[in-house]
Design a protein around this motif. Structure first.
Motif, mmCIF file in Angstrom:
data_model
loop_
_atom_site.group_PDB
_atom_site.id
_atom_site.type_symbol
_atom_site.label_atom_id
_atom_site.label_comp_id
_atom_site.label_asym_id
_atom_site.label_seq_id
_atom_site.Cartn_x
_atom_site.Cartn_y
_atom_site.Cartn_z
ATOM 1 N N LEU A 179 -7.778 -34.089 2.176
ATOM 2 C CA LEU A 179 -8.168 -35.316 2.881
ATOM 3 C C LEU A 179 -9.169 -34.995 3.982
ATOM 4 O O LEU A 179 -10.190 -35.670 4.119
ATOM 5 C CB LEU A 179 -6.930 -36.000 3.463
ATOM 6 C CG LEU A 179 -7.192 -37.205 4.382
ATOM 7 C CD1 LEU A 179 -7.967 -38.285 3.638
ATOM 8 C CD2 LEU A 179 -5.882 -37.756 4.932
ATOM 9 N N LYS A 180 -8.906 -33.951 4.762
ATOM 10 C CA LYS A 180 -9.817 -33.575 5.836
ATOM 11 C C LYS A 180 -11.160 -33.101 5.275
ATOM 12 O O LYS A 180 -12.222 -33.354 5.858
ATOM 13 C CB LYS A 180 -9.193 -32.487 6.698
ATOM 14 C CG LYS A 180 -8.012 -32.970 7.544
ATOM 15 C CD LYS A 180 -7.472 -31.855 8.416
ATOM 16 C CE LYS A 180 -6.313 -32.360 9.283
ATOM 17 N NZ LYS A 180 -5.754 -31.280 10.150
ATOM 18 N N CYS A 181 -11.095 -32.425 4.148
ATOM 19 C CA CYS A 181 -12.321 -31.941 3.498
ATOM 20 C C CYS A 181 -13.207 -33.112 3.081
ATOM 21 O O CYS A 181 -14.405 -33.151 3.389
ATOM 22 C CB CYS A 181 -11.928 -31.095 2.285
ATOM 23 S SG CYS A 181 -13.291 -30.187 1.556
ATOM 24 N N ILE A 182 -12.618 -34.082 2.379
ATOM 25 C CA ILE A 182 -13.371 -35.258 1.919
ATOM 26 C C ILE A 182 -13.846 -36.081 3.116
ATOM 27 O O ILE A 182 -14.995 -36.553 3.147
ATOM 28 C CB ILE A 182 -12.487 -36.123 0.986
ATOM 29 C CG1 ILE A 182 -12.138 -35.363 -0.300
ATOM 30 C CG2 ILE A 182 -13.190 -37.434 0.645
ATOM 31 C CD1 ILE A 182 -13.288 -35.076 -1.217
ATOM 32 N N ASN A 183 -12.987 -36.254 4.108
ATOM 33 C CA ASN A 183 -13.344 -37.054 5.286
ATOM 34 C C ASN A 183 -14.496 -36.415 6.071
ATOM 35 O O ASN A 183 -15.351 -37.111 6.620
ATOM 36 C CB ASN A 183 -12.119 -37.232 6.183
ATOM 37 C CG ASN A 183 -12.363 -38.247 7.273
ATOM 38 O OD1 ASN A 183 -12.841 -39.360 7.005
ATOM 39 N ND2 ASN A 183 -12.071 -37.888 8.508
ATOM 40 N N LEU A 186 -4.403 -34.995 -5.625
ATOM 41 C CA LEU A 186 -5.460 -34.230 -6.308
ATOM 42 C C LEU A 186 -6.348 -35.144 -7.150
ATOM 43 O O LEU A 186 -7.570 -34.977 -7.183
ATOM 44 C CB LEU A 186 -4.823 -33.143 -7.179
ATOM 45 C CG LEU A 186 -4.289 -31.921 -6.430
ATOM 46 C CD1 LEU A 186 -3.439 -31.049 -7.346
ATOM 47 C CD2 LEU A 186 -5.444 -31.099 -5.853
ATOM 48 N N VAL A 187 -5.727 -36.107 -7.839
ATOM 49 C CA VAL A 187 -6.515 -37.043 -8.654
ATOM 50 C C VAL A 187 -7.460 -37.847 -7.775
ATOM 51 O O VAL A 187 -8.658 -38.001 -8.090
ATOM 52 C CB VAL A 187 -5.591 -37.970 -9.468
ATOM 53 C CG1 VAL A 187 -6.417 -39.083 -10.135
ATOM 54 C CG2 VAL A 187 -4.834 -37.190 -10.527
ATOM 55 N N TYR A 188 -6.946 -38.361 -6.650
ATOM 56 C CA TYR A 188 -7.815 -39.136 -5.756
ATOM 57 C C TYR A 188 -8.872 -38.242 -5.096
ATOM 58 O O TYR A 188 -9.976 -38.715 -4.785
ATOM 59 C CB TYR A 188 -6.987 -39.870 -4.703
ATOM 60 C CG TYR A 188 -6.361 -41.132 -5.255
ATOM 61 C CD1 TYR A 188 -7.163 -42.208 -5.646
ATOM 62 C CD2 TYR A 188 -4.986 -41.247 -5.413
ATOM 63 C CE1 TYR A 188 -6.604 -43.358 -6.169
ATOM 64 C CE2 TYR A 188 -4.420 -42.394 -5.928
ATOM 65 C CZ TYR A 188 -5.235 -43.449 -6.318
ATOM 66 O OH TYR A 188 -4.682 -44.589 -6.843
ATOM 67 N N THR A 189 -8.565 -36.955 -4.905
ATOM 68 C CA THR A 189 -9.581 -36.014 -4.417
ATOM 69 C C THR A 189 -10.714 -35.906 -5.432
ATOM 70 O O THR A 189 -11.903 -35.894 -5.062
ATOM 71 C CB THR A 189 -8.947 -34.624 -4.175
ATOM 72 O OG1 THR A 189 -7.900 -34.737 -3.216
ATOM 73 C CG2 THR A 189 -9.989 -33.642 -3.665
ATOM 74 N N GLY A 190 -10.332 -35.830 -6.711
ATOM 75 C CA GLY A 190 -11.349 -35.791 -7.768
ATOM 76 C C GLY A 190 -12.185 -37.057 -7.800
ATOM 77 O O GLY A 190 -13.420 -37.009 -7.918
ATOM 78 N N LEU A 191 -11.551 -38.215 -7.689
ATOM 79 C CA LEU A 191 -12.266 -39.493 -7.695
ATOM 80 C C LEU A 191 -13.181 -39.614 -6.471
ATOM 81 O O LEU A 191 -14.315 -40.115 -6.570
ATOM 82 C CB LEU A 191 -11.278 -40.654 -7.728
ATOM 83 C CG LEU A 191 -10.520 -40.846 -9.052
ATOM 84 C CD1 LEU A 191 -9.352 -41.811 -8.878
ATOM 85 C CD2 LEU A 191 -11.462 -41.334 -10.148
ATOM 86 N N ALA A 192 -12.691 -39.149 -5.323
ATOM 87 C CA ALA A 192 -13.522 -39.178 -4.110
ATOM 88 C C ALA A 192 -14.730 -38.258 -4.263
ATOM 89 O O ALA A 192 -15.833 -38.586 -3.810
ATOM 90 C CB ALA A 192 -12.689 -38.762 -2.901
ATOM 91 N N THR A 193 -14.538 -37.106 -4.919
ATOM 92 C CA THR A 193 -15.649 -36.171 -5.142
ATOM 93 C C THR A 193 -16.714 -36.806 -6.037
ATOM 94 O O THR A 193 -17.919 -36.640 -5.805
ATOM 95 C CB THR A 193 -15.125 -34.874 -5.783
ATOM 96 O OG1 THR A 193 -14.099 -34.314 -4.960
ATOM 97 C CG2 THR A 193 -16.245 -33.859 -5.941
ATOM 98 N N ILE A 194 -16.274 -37.541 -7.054
ATOM 99 C CA ILE A 194 -17.223 -38.255 -7.919
ATOM 100 C C ILE A 194 -18.019 -39.266 -7.090
ATOM 101 O O ILE A 194 -19.242 -39.395 -7.243
ATOM 102 C CB ILE A 194 -16.478 -38.960 -9.076
ATOM 103 C CG1 ILE A 194 -15.875 -37.924 -10.016
ATOM 104 C CG2 ILE A 194 -17.425 -39.887 -9.846
ATOM 105 C CD1 ILE A 194 -14.976 -38.510 -11.090
ATOM 106 N N SER A 195 -17.343 -39.988 -6.187
ATOM 107 C CA SER A 195 -18.033 -40.962 -5.336
ATOM 108 C C SER A 195 -19.055 -40.286 -4.427
ATOM 109 O O SER A 195 -20.131 -40.838 -4.172
ATOM 110 C CB SER A 195 -17.008 -41.729 -4.484
ATOM 111 O OG SER A 195 -16.099 -42.428 -5.302
#
Length: 845
Positions: free
Chosen positions: A628-632, A587-596
């Motif tokens: 992961l699939k959402c961000i990808n 979840l934390v890395y999902t948040g960081l990826a969303t910021i990116s």
């Protein structure tokens, strides 16, 4: 034996410098001067004594007769008596000669130069590295244009009144005009009482003239040559004197003003604290009074000296360290707009000075450092702490009363008079006399909000046995709101960390804060924890605290789409210092990826995708929608313009066979909102709306547009209804959003504000009820460029405007050229293809 004379002593000090061959003296010169005096007179005046004499160290007393005699002998006189007699003879000789304007200017110049040098040697930031300030030029320009005799600069302690004035005087002297500037500080006025003379007579004596001479007679028009006489007195404040002395000083200054006000060449300039102006302005505010008061900011705390602007802070930083290239965010740099706080920060970071290391915690560290050195250390420290607690005790939090009656504290003030006067002199508290013709009313209040909120926090903690617990949270919730509540919470959190009570942080979920306040607190907490972990001492309890999983309550409190901005990334990285479960780490890395994604930082996005891909497939079974699939999916579209249909099939299966008993949480909110945004890539609004309908049925209702989850969901639905041409439904949702924004604008986070501004522009282009004027386009373009901090939102809206040029009757070519340029520039910097956005009608905004 000749008694001590301040005027003659100033002359002796100048003679010592002349004999030594110094035009000005610095602290480092005092050791050399000590040796020269010893060599010539065979008597020692210590380096410390010389520093006191020349204003580099504090001194309560006049110099000893031994010191006066030794310095006089160094200047080739037999002693102090001989020096004074010869000065008197010289004065008589001078008074018998023709006195002219140039001689007066020369004498005043010596005094002014000494005062300037003494002040410059004591500035918090070295004077050569300070800056000129525009406000003082504007103030003097308005003052001198009008038919005013006097003016005042009033502001709280530490606003930079004196340094700004010194720059103006320096420039005035360098102009080499016929104007005379006589400048001294209020501490010099103490000599009026020592001499027993009238202030006007003392001033004439200071200039080298006999008492009988009237200065008006010296200043005929021909000699003046259109010059003006500026009498400038710095620091006219009541805490510097006993009450009867200050009243006498004020009366004599007003007498001087009254005597010379008919002479247009005479100008009186005073600086004082705002509290002094409030308490004594009635003495000089008369009808048709030729006093220029400048431009006061408020009636409750008048100040005509502004704080630093962002541009002035940048200029000051560059003057201190010309090597600085990058500046920190405006919302952080504004913490240093108070000159006093900037000075504190400089003292702690003299080597390789830069504000780049500053964060949301820095200003609290500066205040703590000030309190430590000025309140907790030194004489009367216990008495000062007791008085501060007593002042807070007199306040009424429930009624919003944050000052205390002096009358109710008078016995304590008498008992601890030294501590009370010290608190006044350092500017920690101030007195405000608001008496009327039927009531005496003098209030004691803290000099600024930071001192007040610090003191309230310490008071509440002491009353609560110094425990950060639910009782403390409940008290803060009950009595405080807004910025005050937030600041008191921050001070309490700082204490909790320093005292090893961080286990109680899960109680933060019980604080009732607006969304923007919660965002502010979360970013502050991230900065604070990171900074405390970075120190080398007293962190063992904190290290042990991080050697465990973050509690569900605290994690859920710190997590949310609405908090996402550049500073929030630091908070997320702080969360990673816990030994988190795999789910929380994802979840934390999902948040960081969303910021990116919002930054269009593709390189960092790829890094986070790589980390997220390192988790096993079974770890993602815990999620209703695979983050992961959402961000990808979003990454593939941004990078290559490819729509991942497999992921959208998965989302289709979700809304046909939704999981039951979905738990409402901030982490689920983030994933579902990301999924809803991702669905917009299909450019099939009905698909997105069906997905949202399932969420509303099986997850939890958005409640209304004022809830964070509800705001973002309604925001997506509004745009999708517009795409379907269902204007009525879209407008109904938009008006809900608009009402929520207007009612709670201060509660919206930056991402929420940006998102609302996006839909506002889109609605304007799609709804005929909101007619779009031709010149509105330029307004929207400026809004996108200047106020949207998220690159993704910016390019999305640029592309939207470029695709909808036909909605404007007469498209302004110049504006569209600029929009096109900014769009292509941003896409190029991100390394992305512009055509991806230009061909697509819907995406994340």
């Amino acid at each position: 034996m000749t008694s001590f004379s301040k005027h003659y002593f100033e002359t002796l000090k100048n003679s010592v410098l002349t004999i030594t061959g110094l035009s000005n003296i610095a602290p480092a010169d005092c050791k050399m001067l000590e040796n020269q005096i010893l060599e010539k007179t065979k008597q020692r005046v210590s380096e410390t004594t010389l520093k006191r004499i020349y204003g580099f160290a504090y001194s309560k007393f006049n110099p000893s007769m031994f010191t006066l005699n030794t310095l006089s002998r160094y200047c080739d006189y037999e002693g102090w008596d001989d020096f004074c007699k010869k000065q008197e003879a010289e004065s008589v000789k001078q008074s018998s000669t023709t006195v002219d304007w140039d001689l007066l200017k020369a004498n005043a110049g010596k005094i002014t130069s000494f005062t300037l040098q003494a002040i410059k040697n004591k500035t918090g930031v070295p004077y050569p590295q300070t800056i000129r300030r525009q406000f003082i030029d504007d103030h003097f320009a308005a003052f001198l244009r009008g038919s005013y005799t006097a003016t005042v600069f009033a502001a709280p302690a530490g606003y930079g009144k004196t340094v700004a004035l010194c720059h103006w005087i320096d420039e005035k002297i360098q102009q080499n005009s016929h104007d005379i500037v006589l400048f001294f500080s209020s501490s010099a006025l103490m000599n009026v009482f020592l001499s027993g003379r009238d202030l006007n007579d003392w001033m004439l004596g200071l200039l080298g003239y006999s008492i009988e001479e009237d200065i008006v007679a010296l200043l005929d028009v021909k000699q003046r040559k259109e010059g003006r006489f500026f009498l400038i007195v710095d620091g006219v404040d009541e805490h510097m004197f006993k009450n009867d002395q200050f009243q006498l000083i004020m009366n004599q200054l007003i007498d001087i003003f009254s005597f010379y006000q008919s002479h247009e060449w005479f100008k009186l300039v005073l600086t004082m604290r705002s509290s002094t102006w409030i308490n004594y302005s009635h003495m000089i505010e008369m009808e048709q009074s030729p006093w220029f008061e400048g431009f006061f900011s408020s009636h409750s705390q008048p100040s005509n000296v502004p704080l630093f602007s962002v541009q002035e802070i940048k200029e000051l930083c560059l003057k201190i360290n010309p090597a600085i290239k990058n500046f920190i965010a405006v919302n952080v740099v504004e913490n240093f707009n108070h000159p006093l706080y900037f000075q504190f920060y400089y003292k702690q970071h003299k080597k390789n000075f830069s504000l780049n290391d500053a964060d949301h915690v820095s200003v609290y560290e500066l205040i703590s450092n000030f309190v430590l050195n000025k309140v907790y250390m030194g004489q009367y420290s216990a008495d000062k702490i007791y008085l501060i607690q007593a002042i807070v005790e007199q306040m009424s939090f429930a009624n919003g009363v944050f000052e205390a009656s002096k009358l109710k504290l008078i016995n304590l003030i008498k008992q601890y008079s030294h501590a009370y006067l010290e608190l006044l002199s350092i500017g920690f508290i101030r007195e405000l006399n608001t008496s009327s013709d039927f009531e005496y009313r003098t209030l004691i209040e803290f000099s600024n909000d930071h001192f007040l909120e610090f003191s309230i926090s310490r008071y509440l903690l002491r009353k609560n046995d110094n425990l950060f617990n639910i009782d403390l949270i409940n008290i803060i919730n009950q009595y405080f709101t807004g910025e005050r509540k937030l600041s008191i919470l921050k001070w309490s959190i700082i204490y909790a960390i320093k005292s090893g009570q961080q286990e109680s942080f899960q109680l933060l979920s019980q604080t009732r804060l607006a969304t923007s306040e919660k965002s502010n607190l979360i970013i502050f907490l991230g900065d604070l924890l990171e900074k405390e972990l970075g120190t080398l001492k007293d962190t063992e309890t904190l290290i042990q605290y991080f050697k465990q999983d973050c509690s569900d309550e605290l994690f859920d409190y710190l997590f949310g789409l609405e908090f996402i901005n550049n500073d929030y990334a630091k908070t997320l990285h702080t969360l990673l210092k816990f030994e988190l479960s795999e789910k929380k780490t994802i979840l934390v890395y999902t948040g960081l990826a969303t910021i990116s994604i919002l930054r269009l930082d593709i390189n960092k996005l790829e890094d986070y995708l790589k980390i997220m891909s390192g988790f096993g497939a079974t770890n993602y079974f815990e999620f209703s929608v695979n983050p992961l699939k959402c961000i990808n999916t979003i990454y593939q579209y941004l990078k290559y313009g490819v729509v991942n249909k497999e992921f959208f099939k998965e989302l289709t299966r979700f809304y046909f066979r939704p999981p039951l008993n979905l738990e409402a949480s901030a982490s689920n909110d983030l994933i579902f909102l990301l999924a809803a945004h991702s669905l917009k890539l299909c450019n099939r609004p009905l698909k997105t709306l069906r997905f949202i309908a399932v969420l509303e049925k099986y997850y939890h209702l958005p409640n209304n547009a004022t809830s964070v989850y509800g705001f973002f969901l309604n925001r997506i639905k509004t745009e999708e209804y517009l795409a379907l041409g269902e204007i009525k439904k879209a407008m109904s949702l938009y008006f809900e959003l608009d009402e929520a924004y207007r009612k709670t604008e201060g509660a919206f986070t930056p991402l929420m504000i940006t998102s609302f501004n996006c839909i506002k522009i889109i609605v304007s282009f799609n709804n005929r009820q909101l007619s779009l004027a031709d010149d509105t386009l330029e307004e929207w373009a400026n809004l996108i460029i200047n106020e949207m901090d998220y690159k993704l939102s910016r390019v999305y809206m640029f592309a939207f405007l470029l695709r909808n040029q036909n909605a404007v009757k007469h498209p302004p070519e110049k504006v569209y050229k600029h929009i096109s340029y900014m769009f292509l520039k941003t896409m190029s910097e991100a390394g992305l293809r512009p055509d991806i956005f230009l061909k697509q009608n819907s995406f994340i905004s």
